[in-house]
Design an enzyme around this catalytic site. Structure first.
Site, PDB file in Angstrom:
ATOM      1  CE1 TYR A  13      -4.345  -0.217  -0.320  1.00  0.00           C
ATOM      2  CE2 TYR A  13      -4.161  -1.928   1.359  1.00  0.00           C
ATOM      3  CZ  TYR A  13      -4.899  -1.274   0.372  1.00  0.00           C
ATOM      4  OH  TYR A  13      -6.168  -1.693   0.095  1.00  0.00           O
ATOM      5  CD  GLU A  49      -3.567   3.916   0.828  1.00  0.00           C
ATOM      6  OE1 GLU A  49      -2.434   3.443   1.072  1.00  0.00           O
ATOM      7  OE2 GLU A  49      -4.635   3.319   1.055  1.00  0.00           O
ATOM      8  CG  ASP A 104      -8.750  10.125 -23.739  1.00  0.00           C
ATOM      9  OD1 ASP A 104      -7.684   9.481 -23.742  1.00  0.00           O
ATOM     10  OD2 ASP A 104      -9.852   9.621 -23.442  1.00  0.00           O
ATOM     11  CB  THR A 106      -4.910   3.829 -21.438  1.00  0.00           C
ATOM     12  OG1 THR A 106      -4.988   3.860 -22.856  1.00  0.00           O
ATOM     13  CG2 THR A 106      -6.248   4.180 -20.839  1.00  0.00           C
ATOM     14  CE  LYS A 145      -7.459   2.061 -25.138  1.00  0.00           C
ATOM     15  NZ  LYS A 145      -7.575   2.791 -23.877  1.00  0.00           N
ATOM     16  NE  ARG A 161      -6.818  -3.731 -19.170  1.00  0.00           N
ATOM     17  CZ  ARG A 161      -6.939  -3.902 -20.498  1.00  0.00           C
ATOM     18  NH1 ARG A 161      -6.183  -4.767 -21.129  1.00  0.00           N
ATOM     19  NH2 ARG A 161      -7.810  -3.210 -21.188  1.00  0.00           N
TER      20      ARG A 161
HETATM   21  N1  DSN Z   1     -12.081   0.028 -24.654  1.00  0.00           N
HETATM   22  C1  DSN Z   1     -11.214   1.020 -25.212  1.00  0.00           C
HETATM   23  C2  DSN Z   1     -11.230   1.000 -26.705  1.00  0.00           C
HETATM   24  O1  DSN Z   1     -11.328  -0.080 -27.218  1.00  0.00           O
HETATM   25  O2  DSN Z   1     -11.127   2.021 -27.358  1.00  0.00           O
HETATM   26  C3  DSN Z   1     -11.467   2.371 -24.688  1.00  0.00           C
HETATM   27  O3  DSN Z   1     -11.878   2.350 -23.389  1.00  0.00           O
END
Ligand code: DSN
Length: 421
Positions: free
Chosen positions: A55, A57, A201, A228, A231, A237
């Site tokens: 943990y 925080e 974003d 994120t 990707k 993740r």
């Molecule tokens: N699920 C993602 C996508 O496929 O674009 C976005 O959250």
């Protein structure tokens, strides 16, 4: 020595068997969902490490629990590397994933009821860009800009007029299903005229910005960029909020204690190792190849008379209008391709008359295939298979022959991180 996986096999054969099944699925199929990827072996190792036990925080040097010598070290590494890779002044690497990351920005920099200008959802905007069913859609007032489905262009005179009328506190760029790049300068000029914060974003294309293959919103003076990390960046993740120094304190307080408690330190360690990869020439080459592959796949599909939303792509993805191209809805198209071990996702198209679970298209992207080493020649082969399957979805003999070819083809392309244990 007994490995952790050996112990898993003994302790829980059901979960172990599902894990091996998923490895086989990923190995014997071609992944074309544009938001998915194969992460690096050292990311898998870090995610499954003892950092999951801790943990933490708070932030480095200001924690609420003892024993933070090494967690501080990795969080500082992750933050410093993020600032270097994205050329920004501040980085928060604690968001648990994309939705929390975007919510932290809205809640930290705006007041409930404030107006946010964002892309229409059927034109490519994400759930967290104010879908009416989302909490953010209820808390904030979203006004929309749309895109031209024929060429992907945006009518900036209209965006400006709407901004002057609605006076958004934030202008948001970024998308989950739009196959073009963003004209950041035009959005920035409009935002400046109405005194709005600028946010991108970049979840889908964060890795392509990191690798220098796509434009960086900070080069146009943007205030906040979220991405994120799993990707196109190929990490664990997770999510990051990157911003100018003037927003740092509000963003940090919004992530913790505003929205989250304990950060996932195993994911933060894995973000740090991902960002080290992102600094390499190999990663830059990867990012370029993702785009080359995407353009090749798009043009090969169009040569076969497929109808692509916006007529092509400038990024890692394309959206095929499967109703116009093949007389199939997106769900049937997705299920047909699943049968031959090619994974895509059904996708709404701009102003889609059909519902989200039976939309008019599919979304296809090249980050994962490129991570396995596939190149332009392989994209042409993929286009041939995609086209053949979707033109004859009921020809089971042809689908079976293609599936066998796909499985044989995949043997040439090992999946990073699988088979190392
Ligand atoms: N699920 C993602 C996508 O496929 O674009 C976005 O959250």
């Amino acid at each position: 020595m007994t490995s952790n996986l050996d112990i898993l096999e003994q302790q829980d054969p059901d979960v172990f068997s599902a894990l091996r099944g998923e490895e086989a699925r990923q190995t014997t199929g071609i992944e074309l969902i544009p938001s998915e990827n194969y992460t690096f072996p050292e990311v898998l190792a870090t995610l499954g490490s003892v950092f999951t036990n801790k943990y933490s925080e708070g932030y480095p040097g200001r924690r609420y629990y003892g024993g933070q010598e090494f967690t501080d070290q990795i969080e500082n590494l992750a933050r410093d590397r993020a600032k270097q890779v994205f050329r920004c002044e501040h980085a928060n690497v604690q968001p648990l994933s994309g939705s929390a990351m975007n919510q932290a920005v809205y809640l930290g920099l705006l007041e409930p009821g404030d107006t946010i200008m964002a892309m229409d959802l059927s034109h490519g905007g994400h759930l967290t860009h104010g879908a009416p069913v989302s909490h953010m859609g209820k808390l904030f007032n979203f006004v929309r800009y749309i895109t031209n489905p024929v060429d992907g262009s945006i009518d900036f005179d209209k965006v400006r007029a709407d901004a002057l009328e609605h006076k958004p506190k934030m202008v948001l760029c970024g998308y989950t299903s739009y196959p073009r790049d963003v004209d950041y300068q035009k959005f920035k000029d409009i935002a400046d005229e109405v005194g709005a914060i600028t946010m991108t974003d970049a979840s889908h294309f964060g890795g392509l910005v990191a690798g220098g293959a796509m434009k960086n919103p900070f080069d146009f003076g943007f205030d906040v960029v979220t991405t994120t990390t799993h990707k196109s960046l190929r990490g664990p993740r997770g999510g990051m909020v990157l911003c100018k120094k003037e927003f740092a304190s509000k963003i940090d307080k919004s992530v913790f204690p505003g929205l989250q408690g304990g950060p996932h330190m195993n994911a933060i360690a894995a973000i740090a190792v991902t960002l080290k990869r992102a600094m390499t020439q190999e990663f830059k080459d990867y990012a370029e190849q993702v785009l080359v592959n995407s353009k090749t796949l798009a043009s090969s599909l169009m040569e076969r008379q497929a109808s692509l939303i916006t007529g092509g792509t400038d990024n890692h993805m394309m959206v095929v209008d499967t109703v116009a191209s093949y007389g199939l809805d997106g769900r049937v198209a997705e299920e047909t391709l699943d049968k031959v071990h090619i994974t895509t996702n059904k996708q709404i198209i701009p102003d889609d008359p059909n519902p989200p679970l039976r939309p008019s298209g599919i979304r296809i992207g090249t980050p994962a295939a490129t991570a396995r080493g596939m190149n332009e020649g392989d994209m042409k082969q993929l286009a041939e298979w995609l086209d053949k399957c979707l033109r004859a979805p009921e020809d089971e003999a042809s689908l079976k022959a293609i599936r066998d070819d796909v499985i044989g083809f995949c043997e040439q392309f090992p999946v990073p991180g699988i088979g190392n244990d």
